[in-house]
Design an enzyme around this catalytic site. Structure first.
Site, PDB file in Angstrom:
ATOM      1  N   ALA A   1       5.008   4.691  -4.006  1.00  0.00           N
ATOM      2  CA  ALA A   1       4.943   4.005  -5.295  1.00  0.00           C
ATOM      3  C   ALA A   1       3.807   4.583  -6.151  1.00  0.00           C
ATOM      4  O   ALA A   1       3.981   4.866  -7.336  1.00  0.00           O
ATOM      5  CB  ALA A   1       4.742   2.504  -5.073  1.00  0.00           C
TER       6      ALA A   1
ATOM      7  N   GLN B   1       0.842  -1.212   0.000  1.00  0.00           N
ATOM      8  CA  GLN B   1       0.000   0.000   0.000  1.00  0.00           C
ATOM      9  C   GLN B   1       0.874   1.257   0.000  1.00  0.00           C
ATOM     10  O   GLN B   1       0.508   2.276   0.590  1.00  0.00           O
ATOM     11  CB  GLN B   1      -0.923  -0.002   1.221  1.00  0.00           C
ATOM     12  N   SER B   2       2.006   1.211  -0.686  1.00  0.00           N
ATOM     13  CA  SER B   2       2.931   2.346  -0.673  1.00  0.00           C
ATOM     14  C   SER B   2       2.323   3.596  -1.316  1.00  0.00           C
ATOM     15  O   SER B   2       1.886   3.559  -2.475  1.00  0.00           O
ATOM     16  CB  SER B   2       4.190   1.950  -1.445  1.00  0.00           C
ATOM     17  N   ASN B   3       2.326   4.689  -0.560  1.00  0.00           N
ATOM     18  CA  ASN B   3       1.953   5.974  -1.151  1.00  0.00           C
ATOM     19  C   ASN B   3       3.020   6.431  -2.129  1.00  0.00           C
ATOM     20  O   ASN B   3       2.724   6.985  -3.181  1.00  0.00           O
ATOM     21  CB  ASN B   3       1.828   7.045  -0.065  1.00  0.00           C
TER      22      ASN B   3
END
Ligand SMILES: *Cc1c(COP(=O)(O)O)cnc(C)c1O
Length: 350
Positions: free
Chosen positions: A85, A81-83
């Site tokens: 990325a 759930q990387s912001n």
């Protein structure tokens, strides 16, 4: 250095325009009254180009570098759930670049297989998404760094077929990326002075440390007096302050400023992340709900809610004296709120 001089210096390094700057500096009226401080929020959750976040400032410098090097593919890394990325994917599209994302499944939350939140947006943006399992025994940050090996092989294959690849490190954490937050700090001080305020404290969530490093570089440029306090969202690896100080020093070097940031100037408090990355704590959920219900502003559960839990505790316990001017930097993360009820942490409370 005066503000205009610092802005000119930062503008002398190539940068692409991706976000909407300056982001708003908003006074939190209800929280200011409740806590007896001058409480402001710097709204980098509204930095655009879509759901915003703090990585956009770094990407303006990093992608300018990628374009200058003639690259057509941009790789980066993060949790599922990387912001960072998702922000990289959107920023790449704005610059005509193909994003390639190596995302580590951290598995703290049960729903992490589902294509929701940031991961959904990565797919909508047409990123080439690769999900990798973490090697055992590593912290979240270390596991993500570990996935770089697979990405390097992939990049080498693309280069052999005539493409050029650019690697954006985890969190955009290198001196080029940190220029974005040297500029961010200068932007904030200019905005604050316009309304006759001078921040005593700048509070933020710290992951890779790039935002903090950039701000320390910006603070040095202006000789600003604000204390910059980072609240860690995971266990702090050994030598983190040293790495942040070195990166801040190297950020200044890119601007031809030969000044050294000492590790003792790096302040990180690791007492508010609870059980770990992506795991909400009672205090972070309560901070998220308090800000939502008093100010109508949504914090994200993974980063900003934990930093706000720390900030409110500092004020309640007098570590920050009443009457001080406190700027809380909203670093974004909104889409994670829609990913998993476990991450959002609010289900028991509503
Ligand atoms: C990445 C991120 C941070 C941490 O920033 P670093 O520069 O990696 O320390 C904080 N908040 C949000 C919402 C983020 O996405």
């Amino acid at each position: 250095m005066r503000i205009e001089e610092a802005k000119d210096l930062l503008n002398s390094i190539p940068r692409v325009s991706i976000g909407f700057f300056p982001t708003p500096l908003q006074r939190l009226d209800s929280l200011s009254e409740e806590y007896g401080v001058e409480f402001f929020m710097k709204r980098d959750d509204l930095s655009g180009p879509e759901f915003g976040g703090n990585k956009i400032r770094k990407l303006e410098y990093l992608l300018a570098d990628a374009v200058r090097e003639g690259c057509d593919h941009v790789f980066t890394f993060g949790a599922h759930q990387s912001n960072h990325a998702r922000e990289t994917a959107a920023a790449c599209r704005k610059c005509g670049l193909q994003p390639v994302l190596y995302l580590t499944k951290l598995g703290n939350a049960s729903g992490s297989e589902e294509i929701l939140g940031n991961l959904l947006l990565d797919h909508v943006l047409g990123a080439d998404v690769h999900c990798v399992s973490p090697a055992p025994g590593l912290s979240a940050y270390e596991a993500v760094v570990h996935s770089q090996a697979a990405a390097s092989e992939h990049a080498a294959r693309l280069e052999r077929s005539g493409h050029r690849c650019y690697m954006v490190p985890v969190g955009g954490f290198n001196p080029t990326g940190c220029l974005g937050f040297a500029a961010g700090l200068v932007e904030l001080i200019a905005q604050a002075r316009d309304i006759g305020a001078e921040p005593d404290y700048i509070m933020l969530a710290t992951g890779s440390g790039g935002t903090l490093a950039g701000m320390l570089a910006g603070k040095r440029l202006l000789g600003a007096h604000a204390d910059v306090l980072g609240f860690s969202v995971d266990a702090e690896p050994d030598g983190k302050k040293q790495t942040i100080a070195e990166t801040a020093t190297n950020t200044l070097a890119l601007l031809d400023i030969c000044d050294r940031i000492d590790p003792r100037e790096v302040f990180i408090d690791s007492s508010y992340y609870g059980e770990g990355y992506e795991i909400p704590s009672r205090e972070s959920t309560s901070a998220l709900l308090e800000v939502a219900r008093r100010e109508g502003i949504i914090l994200d559960p993974v980063y900003t809610a934990k930093a706000m839990a720390g900030t409110l505790d500092y004020i309640r316990t007098g570590k920050i004296a009443s009457g001080k001017t406190v700027v809380f930097w909203h670093t974004g993360g909104t889409p994670a709120t829609f990913a998993e009820p476990e991450i959002a942490g609010v289900c028991d409370a509503i």
